[in-house]
Design an enzyme around this catalytic site. Sequence first.
Site, PDB file in Angstrom:
ATOM      1  N   GLY A 181      38.924-107.347 -62.226  1.00  0.00           N
ATOM      2  CA  GLY A 181      38.567-107.199 -63.648  1.00  0.00           C
ATOM      3  C   GLY A 181      37.762-105.931 -63.881  1.00  0.00           C
TER       4      GLY A 181
ATOM      5  CD  GLN B 185      45.092-107.035 -64.791  1.00  0.00           C
ATOM      6  OE1 GLN B 185      44.648-105.911 -64.976  1.00  0.00           O
ATOM      7  NE2 GLN B 185      45.113-107.949 -65.737  1.00  0.00           N
ATOM      8  CB  ILE B 186      41.906-110.057 -58.353  1.00  0.00           C
ATOM      9  CG1 ILE B 186      43.245-110.802 -58.308  1.00  0.00           C
ATOM     10  CG2 ILE B 186      40.827-110.819 -57.584  1.00  0.00           C
ATOM     11  CD1 ILE B 186      43.881-110.904 -56.944  1.00  0.00           C
TER      12      ILE B 186
ATOM     13  CD  GLU C 232      56.805 -86.375 -47.112  1.00  0.00           C
ATOM     14  OE1 GLU C 232      57.788 -86.733 -46.436  1.00  0.00           O
ATOM     15  OE2 GLU C 232      55.675 -86.179 -46.641  1.00  0.00           O
TER      16      GLU C 232
ATOM     17  CB  THR D 247      58.100 -78.703 -54.120  1.00  0.00           C
ATOM     18  OG1 THR D 247      58.453 -79.889 -53.421  1.00  0.00           O
ATOM     19  CG2 THR D 247      58.091 -78.967 -55.610  1.00  0.00           C
ATOM     20  CD  GLU D 248      61.459 -72.204 -54.677  1.00  0.00           C
ATOM     21  OE1 GLU D 248      62.017 -71.779 -55.719  1.00  0.00           O
ATOM     22  OE2 GLU D 248      61.690 -71.769 -53.549  1.00  0.00           O
TER      23      GLU D 248
HETATM   24  N1  CAA Z   1      70.274 -85.548 -43.149  1.00  0.00           N
HETATM   25  C1  CAA Z   1      71.154 -84.610 -42.731  1.00  0.00           C
HETATM   26  N2  CAA Z   1      71.840 -83.811 -43.607  1.00  0.00           N
HETATM   27  C2  CAA Z   1      71.596 -83.987 -44.913  1.00  0.00           C
HETATM   28  C3  CAA Z   1      70.701 -84.939 -45.407  1.00  0.00           C
HETATM   29  C4  CAA Z   1      70.016 -85.741 -44.461  1.00  0.00           C
HETATM   30  N3  CAA Z   1      69.135 -86.654 -44.834  1.00  0.00           N
HETATM   31  N4  CAA Z   1      70.685 -84.881 -46.754  1.00  0.00           N
HETATM   32  C5  CAA Z   1      71.547 -83.916 -47.108  1.00  0.00           C
HETATM   33  N5  CAA Z   1      72.100 -83.377 -45.995  1.00  0.00           N
HETATM   34  C6  CAA Z   1      73.112 -82.343 -45.913  1.00  0.00           C
HETATM   35  C7  CAA Z   1      74.416 -82.845 -46.513  1.00  0.00           C
HETATM   36  O1  CAA Z   1      75.166 -83.565 -45.564  1.00  0.00           O
HETATM   37  C8  CAA Z   1      75.074 -81.557 -46.952  1.00  0.00           C
HETATM   38  O2  CAA Z   1      75.672 -80.892 -45.844  1.00  0.00           O
HETATM   39  P1  CAA Z   1      77.283 -80.967 -45.572  1.00  0.00           P
HETATM   40  O3  CAA Z   1      77.909 -80.410 -46.809  1.00  0.00           O
HETATM   41  O4  CAA Z   1      77.457 -80.148 -44.342  1.00  0.00           O
HETATM   42  O5  CAA Z   1      77.607 -82.420 -45.378  1.00  0.00           O
HETATM   43  C9  CAA Z   1      73.912 -80.697 -47.376  1.00  0.00           C
HETATM   44  O6  CAA Z   1      72.748 -81.222 -46.718  1.00  0.00           O
HETATM   45  C10 CAA Z   1      73.691 -80.730 -48.868  1.00  0.00           C
HETATM   46  O7  CAA Z   1      73.466 -82.089 -49.216  1.00  0.00           O
HETATM   47  P2  CAA Z   1      73.721 -82.700 -50.641  1.00  0.00           P
HETATM   48  O8  CAA Z   1      75.018 -82.195 -51.182  1.00  0.00           O
HETATM   49  O9  CAA Z   1      73.503 -84.155 -50.571  1.00  0.00           O
HETATM   50  O10 CAA Z   1      72.525 -81.996 -51.483  1.00  0.00           O
HETATM   51  P3  CAA Z   1      72.054 -82.229 -52.949  1.00  0.00           P
HETATM   52  O11 CAA Z   1      71.735 -80.915 -53.538  1.00  0.00           O
HETATM   53  O12 CAA Z   1      72.993 -83.121 -53.684  1.00  0.00           O
HETATM   54  O13 CAA Z   1      70.597 -82.928 -52.789  1.00  0.00           O
HETATM   55  C11 CAA Z   1      68.970 -84.638 -52.562  1.00  0.00           C
HETATM   56  C12 CAA Z   1      70.342 -84.062 -52.171  1.00  0.00           C
HETATM   57  C13 CAA Z   1      68.905 -85.895 -51.745  1.00  0.00           C
HETATM   58  C14 CAA Z   1      68.824 -84.975 -54.028  1.00  0.00           C
HETATM   59  C15 CAA Z   1      67.861 -83.623 -52.161  1.00  0.00           C
HETATM   60  O14 CAA Z   1      67.833 -82.529 -53.058  1.00  0.00           O
HETATM   61  C16 CAA Z   1      66.496 -84.248 -52.123  1.00  0.00           C
HETATM   62  O15 CAA Z   1      66.147 -84.947 -51.159  1.00  0.00           O
HETATM   63  N6  CAA Z   1      65.639 -84.010 -53.140  1.00  0.00           N
HETATM   64  C17 CAA Z   1      64.255 -84.444 -53.111  1.00  0.00           C
HETATM   65  C18 CAA Z   1      63.441 -83.389 -52.455  1.00  0.00           C
HETATM   66  C19 CAA Z   1      62.134 -83.914 -52.001  1.00  0.00           C
HETATM   67  O16 CAA Z   1      62.015 -85.000 -51.452  1.00  0.00           O
HETATM   68  N7  CAA Z   1      61.098 -83.084 -52.187  1.00  0.00           N
HETATM   69  C20 CAA Z   1      59.785 -83.387 -51.759  1.00  0.00           C
HETATM   70  C21 CAA Z   1      59.277 -82.255 -50.907  1.00  0.00           C
HETATM   71  S1  CAA Z   1      57.931 -82.779 -49.942  1.00  0.00           S
HETATM   72  C22 CAA Z   1      56.653 -82.086 -50.653  1.00  0.00           C
HETATM   73  O17 CAA Z   1      56.776 -81.302 -51.524  1.00  0.00           O
HETATM   74  C23 CAA Z   1      55.349 -82.553 -50.154  1.00  0.00           C
HETATM   75  C24 CAA Z   1      54.499 -81.517 -49.585  1.00  0.00           C
HETATM   76  O18 CAA Z   1      53.448 -81.831 -49.217  1.00  0.00           O
HETATM   77  C25 CAA Z   1      54.907 -80.179 -49.400  1.00  0.00           C
END
Ligand code: CAA
Length: 380
Positions: free
Chosen positions: A337, A334-335, A361, A124-125
């Site tokens: 209170g 709520q239980i 996540e 995350t950024e």
């Molecule tokens: N498994 C395998 N491959 C995957 C996949 C998966 N689950 N999801 C995507 N891909 C692949 C796709 O197949 C694609 O590859 P190909 O073109 O070769 O098929 C490539 O990755 C790009 O995928 P998308 O086009 O689907 O990508 P997108 O930009 O549309 O994004 C999204 C998809 C699901 C929205 C993703 O951005 C997402 O999951 N966002 C949420 C991020 C997140 O959960 N962040 C939390 C971070 S955890 C954290 O921060 C906690 C900490 O403590 C650090």
Amino acid sequence: MILSEQHKKFRQEMRRFALAEIAPDAERIDREQVFPYEHIPKLNKKGLLGMVVPKEYGGFYTNTLDYAIAVEEISRVCGSTGITVAAHNSLITYPIYAFGNEEQKRKYLPPICSGGELGSFGLTEPGAGSDAAGTKTTAVKRGDKWILNGTKCFITNASVGTTFVITAVTDKSKGAKGITAFILRKGTPGFSVGKKENKMGLRGSDTAFLHFDDVEIPDSDRLGPEGAGFKEFMITLDGGRISIGALALGLGQGALDSALEFAKTYEENGKPLISRQYIQFKLADISMQIEAARNFVYEAALAKDTGEKFTRLSAMAKLYASEAAHSAAYWGMQILGDYGYTERYPMERIYRDIKLCEIGEGTSEIQRLVISRELIRGTS
Ligand code: CAA
């Protein structure tokens, strides 16, 4: 889901461990907002920091269901320790195990799986949260090194971690396929960690920014092929979401435990609260939803071990369990209170802790997006 005798025994062991070693500090950790340092050697001794990595790399992997049960039982008494364990196992030990080469696995896994060190995952950024492919951190190749610049935010175990996996853009023209993953050690020049966030819940868990200012990473610490980082992190999150489901499940069960205990012992007009049918029915609803959440989480865990794609199931487990747990805390409060609204009972802490499960996540909206995409594609 009916557990096997082995899993039932493991659950009992985890419940005993959590009650004896984790629960006594939970209230203080939240109140003082201190990282649960004292829990780390105990978790390490129990093998709970290496639950997704096999023995040969210093881990204690048995199966993903055991891992989910462990996170559930720890979170049932202390969410801050639960998320520390979940993030460490799913988001750092797993990607190094799954995508690292032999040398990287032998070098980086033993200290974080059984050496008592923690790790952290940087995706995350600012400006790239739900849109994880919008990463702005860059890594530019210079000889056999990469020069890393950028910032990551809301990173769990950031200031307590020694080993990090992070993503950076290595070829901007390729979008998600131009993102590469790297392993980074604490103390590398130019790498610094911001101050711990002051959060609404999970206040003992360590969350902070990571800053990279011309950080040099040898190419030997690239995790997987160039351009594979986004996919590796998505696969990692598929597994991570099972553990956040387990975190939510444990918190929701904790809310049920607390509401049930209160209703049995609190009296009004000489009668225990539990004698009222509307309280009984509310507890029945909470219990039903928690049990359904447990089924989702355990099914996703079992699916992971079969080697099938479990993207949809893990998103469903996280989504359902976090919403069920939220509802459990709402009705639990709520239980109780007014009593629930005070620090005399764990309900208010659980109420605050649970919110993260609908954000971290991948938000609930991202889970719905993942589920619907998989459904439409018919891929999992
Ligand atoms: N498994 C395998 N491959 C995957 C996949 C998966 N689950 N999801 C995507 N891909 C692949 C796709 O197949 C694609 O590859 P190909 O073109 O070769 O098929 C490539 O990755 C790009 O995928 P998308 O086009 O689907 O990508 P997108 O930009 O549309 O994004 C999204 C998809 C699901 C929205 C993703 O951005 C997402 O999951 N966002 C949420 C991020 C997140 O959960 N962040 C939390 C971070 S955890 C954290 O921060 C906690 C900490 O403590 C650090």
